[in-house]
Design an enzyme around this catalytic site. Structure first.
Site, PDB file in Angstrom:
ATOM      1  CG  HIS A   1       0.589   6.506  -0.615  1.00  0.00           C
ATOM      2  ND1 HIS A   1      -0.472   7.199  -1.135  1.00  0.00           N
ATOM      3  CD2 HIS A   1       0.121   5.901   0.513  1.00  0.00           C
ATOM      4  CE1 HIS A   1      -1.542   7.026  -0.366  1.00  0.00           C
ATOM      5  NE2 HIS A   1      -1.204   6.237   0.638  1.00  0.00           N
TER       6      HIS A   1
ATOM      7  CG  HIS B   1       0.349   9.095  -6.927  1.00  0.00           C
ATOM      8  ND1 HIS B   1      -0.778   9.425  -6.192  1.00  0.00           N
ATOM      9  CD2 HIS B   1       0.187   9.725  -8.109  1.00  0.00           C
ATOM     10  CE1 HIS B   1      -1.564  10.196  -6.907  1.00  0.00           C
ATOM     11  NE2 HIS B   1      -0.998  10.406  -8.068  1.00  0.00           N
TER      12      HIS B   1
ATOM     13  CG  HIS C   1      -1.751   1.225   1.365  1.00  0.00           C
ATOM     14  ND1 HIS C   1      -3.053   1.288   0.944  1.00  0.00           N
ATOM     15  CD2 HIS C   1      -1.470   2.457   1.885  1.00  0.00           C
ATOM     16  CE1 HIS C   1      -3.542   2.500   1.183  1.00  0.00           C
ATOM     17  NE2 HIS C   1      -2.598   3.229   1.755  1.00  0.00           N
ATOM     18  CD  GLU C   2       1.717   3.857   3.644  1.00  0.00           C
ATOM     19  OE1 GLU C   2       2.085   4.907   3.066  1.00  0.00           O
ATOM     20  OE2 GLU C   2       0.639   3.762   4.260  1.00  0.00           O
TER      21      GLU C   2
END
Length: 674
Positions: A468, A471, A464-465
């Protein structure tokens, strides 16, 4: 520049790869002078913009504004990550002093009428789409900040912003300390039956670090649910651990965290009214992708009803399995029993297959390489801000530089709870910079020489991290204001949630899930069992999430002049009014440790995880329909969405990717709510 200033690493751009901050040259004594210099420098730069006799143009006003504040940006990007990741007493004292100063400085910029008038005077003709969007976003930023208020209104707004910044910093510090203080100390290992030998060793090491000569320490993670509750067979130990979790910052109605939360909610309501909004929730949601506060409630309410119905059914099933009524500290334990007995899945037993380095390098990085062609090379010659920190150089498929990825995975008493991504340097064509991003997690550190074995939830958090991080790394925009994750709060979680899809993707899982001792693959059929079991517990998971999301909205829908005298009573009433007041399913965060909304920028925005999951679930369906893990799919996602930042409307970026608006059906199916 004086000799003293020349030694300050923040006064000039770093000469390290990708302008990685020079942590080896950074001392605590550098932060305050860098902030002071940064404040003064940016105000002088703005005075130059507003004082020039030439007519306002895009270059001499908007671009000049984008370039301003370089020193302040450098020191703030480093300092606030350090304050969260390694907040020593000295660092936290600086943060308490600097946070309100930073709010005051921001007001000095965004309430500058002369600067605003120059922005209004900039001609729009001839600007490319991204430049026009930048101009419009600046104009909107000024009006949202209150530049149109009369002098008395602006003065009160400045006071409110400074107070809120100071109170949020205090709240964050108290939550970290309360979490450390609430760790459960156990002397008799029999009370920890169910913990693996590795977990016991980790708990023993934590006790020694905390100063205990013997025994074990169960440290707390930030959310309500504690991983050890899934395996501890001693019901009293489970109760003790659960109560330690839910009562930190809330042990009494006059706990300082509760008073801070209530005060902030009241001040935010006053600020919203000053800016012309009925509530702070309306103010906060106005710039998001959600069209309105009402639209958020319209989405959440029917999901809450279905989730609670499912949770009640799960609770009955758990009570049958346990032979007694289910309390909150029983849920995870008996839920895992059902997962084992009915689905053949024992998540705790899978940990030997989830070793941290393998998960990272052969799972997280491998999936990114297969999708996007990027490669990762660990740079042990580059120093981080703490000995635990690791740094990887990230390159594109053609060998060109993409940026640096910094990983800080272990918990420590000076690190706030939870997991997050920050940027040390943001990508910008204007500045010629590549991204330098950091992921912070809170994985208990094992004794020296022992492997770091992750829970399945920690594996999810790693992926999940890193979503980021991608991104931020893939950003390809002109202006820093639009770079990477500088998107609306209810869109920012979308790319990170999408990246979770690769955890159980057969090719990826087979590459990283190997027994840390034997190298054996996961037992045959494990993935099928995990998929079959995926709907089990969705009632609980959705209800505990919605408990937090709806509690957040309740705190920020307060009318001005409506102070909350009893925060615990307010919390209970809010959960009851929302229909999510199940005693055995407490919210993911209670008021006393809800860092996201009182210190983390998610005020009236915790709904965004579910809002983003509509896009996420639909994107997973798109990948599956188009062949899954392929360079073609990855490049399409990167080009149309991940690289765009806020340079275009985020929902338009989704349409460019999917060819249509989002469909909520995949989310409802995923959550078992159809």
């Amino acid at each position: 520049m004086t000799e003293e200033n020349s030694a300050n690493p923040f006064f000039t751009a770093s000469t390290l790869p990708c302008q990685l901050p020079d942590f080896a040259a950074t001392e605590v004594a550098h932060y305050v002078p860098a902030f002071e210099h940064g404040f003064a420098q940016q105000l002088a730069e703005i005075a130059t913009i507003t004082g020039q006799p030439a007519a306002a143009t895009f270059e001499n006003t908007v671009v000049a504004m984008e370039r301003s504040g370089a020193v302040l940006t450098r020191v703030a990007n480093v300092f606030f990550n350090i304050a969260s990741a390694d907040g020593t007493a000295e660092i936290l004292a600086i943060e308490e002093a600097i946070a309100p100063r930073l709010a005051t400085h921001s007001d000095s910029v965004l309430l500058n009428a002369a600067l605003y008038q120059r922005m209004l005077a900039v001609p729009e003709d001839g600007l490319d789409a991204e430049s026009l969007r930048l101009l419009q976003e600046y104009r909107t930023s000024f009006t949202r900040a209150g530049v149109d208020l009369d002098p008395a209104g602006q003065e009160r707004l400045r006071e409110l912003n400074a107070q809120l910044s100071a109170l949020g910093t205090q709240f964050s510090h108290k939550v970290t300390q309360a979490g450390n203080d609430a760790a459960v100390y156990v002397v008799d290992p029999a009370e920890l039956d169910g913990l693996s030998p590795d977990d016991l060793a980790t708990a023993a090491a934590a006790a020694r670090t905390a100063g205990h000569a013997e025994g074990y320490l169960l440290t707390l993670i930030l959310p309500t649910a504690q991983p050890a509750l899934e395996v501890l067979s001693n019901r009293e130990t489970r109760k003790k651990l659960h109560l330690a979790s839910v009562n930190r910052g809330s042990a009494s109605g006059d706990a300082p965290e509760l008073a801070l939360a209530a005060t902030m909610a009241s001040l935010r309501a006053e600020k919203a009214a000053l800016l012309g909004f009925a509530s702070d929730a309306e103010r906060a949601i106005e710039p998001q992708t959600a069209p309105s506060l009402a639209a958020v409630h319209t989405m959440l309410s029917p999901i809450a009803e279905a989730a609670v119905r499912n949770a009640r059914a799960e609770e009955q099933k758990l009570a049958t399995a346990a032979g007694h009524a289910i309390e909150a500290w029983d849920w995870a334990y008996y839920s895992e029993q059902i997962r084992r007995d009915e689905y053949g899945v024992d998540l705790a037993a899978l940990r030997p297959w989830f070793e941290l380095n393998s998960v990272l390098e052969h799972g997280v990085f491998y999936a990114a390489t297969q999708l996007y062609g990027v490669t990762f090379t660990e740079r042990q010659d580059l120093l981080g801000y703490h000995p635990d920190v690791r740094i990887w150089e990230v390159n594109n498929a053609d060998g060109s530089t993409l940026g640096l990825f910094v990983g800080d995975y272990f918990t420590r008493s000076t690190k706030r709870g939870g997991a997050w991504m920050n940027s040390f340097v943001e990508q910008s064509a204007l500045e010629g910079t590549h991204a330098v991003v950091v992921n912070n997690l809170n994985i208990p550190q094992p004794p020296e020489g022992e492997p770091t074995l992750l829970t399945f939830d920690e594996v999810v958090t790693c992926f999940h991290e890193f979503g980021h991080a991608l991104h931020g790394l893939f950003s390809s925009v002109s202006y820093p204001k639009f770079s990477g994750t500088n998107v609306p709060r209810d869109f920012v979680e979308y790319p990170s949630q999408v990246n979770e899809m690769w955890i159980l993707w057969p090719e990826v899982l087979a590459n990283y899930a190997k027994h840390y001792r034997t190298g054996e693959a996961l037992p045959e059929g494990t993935v099928d069992k995990l998929h079959a079991a995926s709907l089990w517990g969705q009632g609980f998971a959705t209800t505990e999430y919605l408990g937090a999301a709806l509690l957040d909205l309740a705190w920020h829908e307060l009318a001005p002049g409506e102070p909350v005298k009893d925060p615990l009573a307010f919390e209970a009433a809010a959960l009851t009014a929302a229909g999510v007041d199940l005693p055995a399913v407490p919210p993911r965060y209670r008021t006393g440790y809800f860092n996201h909304i009182f210190a983390g920028g998610y005020a009236a925005g915790y709904y965004s995880y579910l809002w983003s999951e509509v896009l996420d679930a639909d994107t997973v369906a798109w990948f599956k329909a188009h062949g899954g893990l392929s360079r073609e799919n990855g490049e399409h996602f990167r080009r149309t969405l991940l690289s765009r930042g806020f340079a275009i409307d985020p929902l338009q970026a989704f349409r460019d990717f999917a060819g249509r608006d989002a469909d909520p059906a995949p989310l409802l199916t995923r959550r078992g709510l159809v």
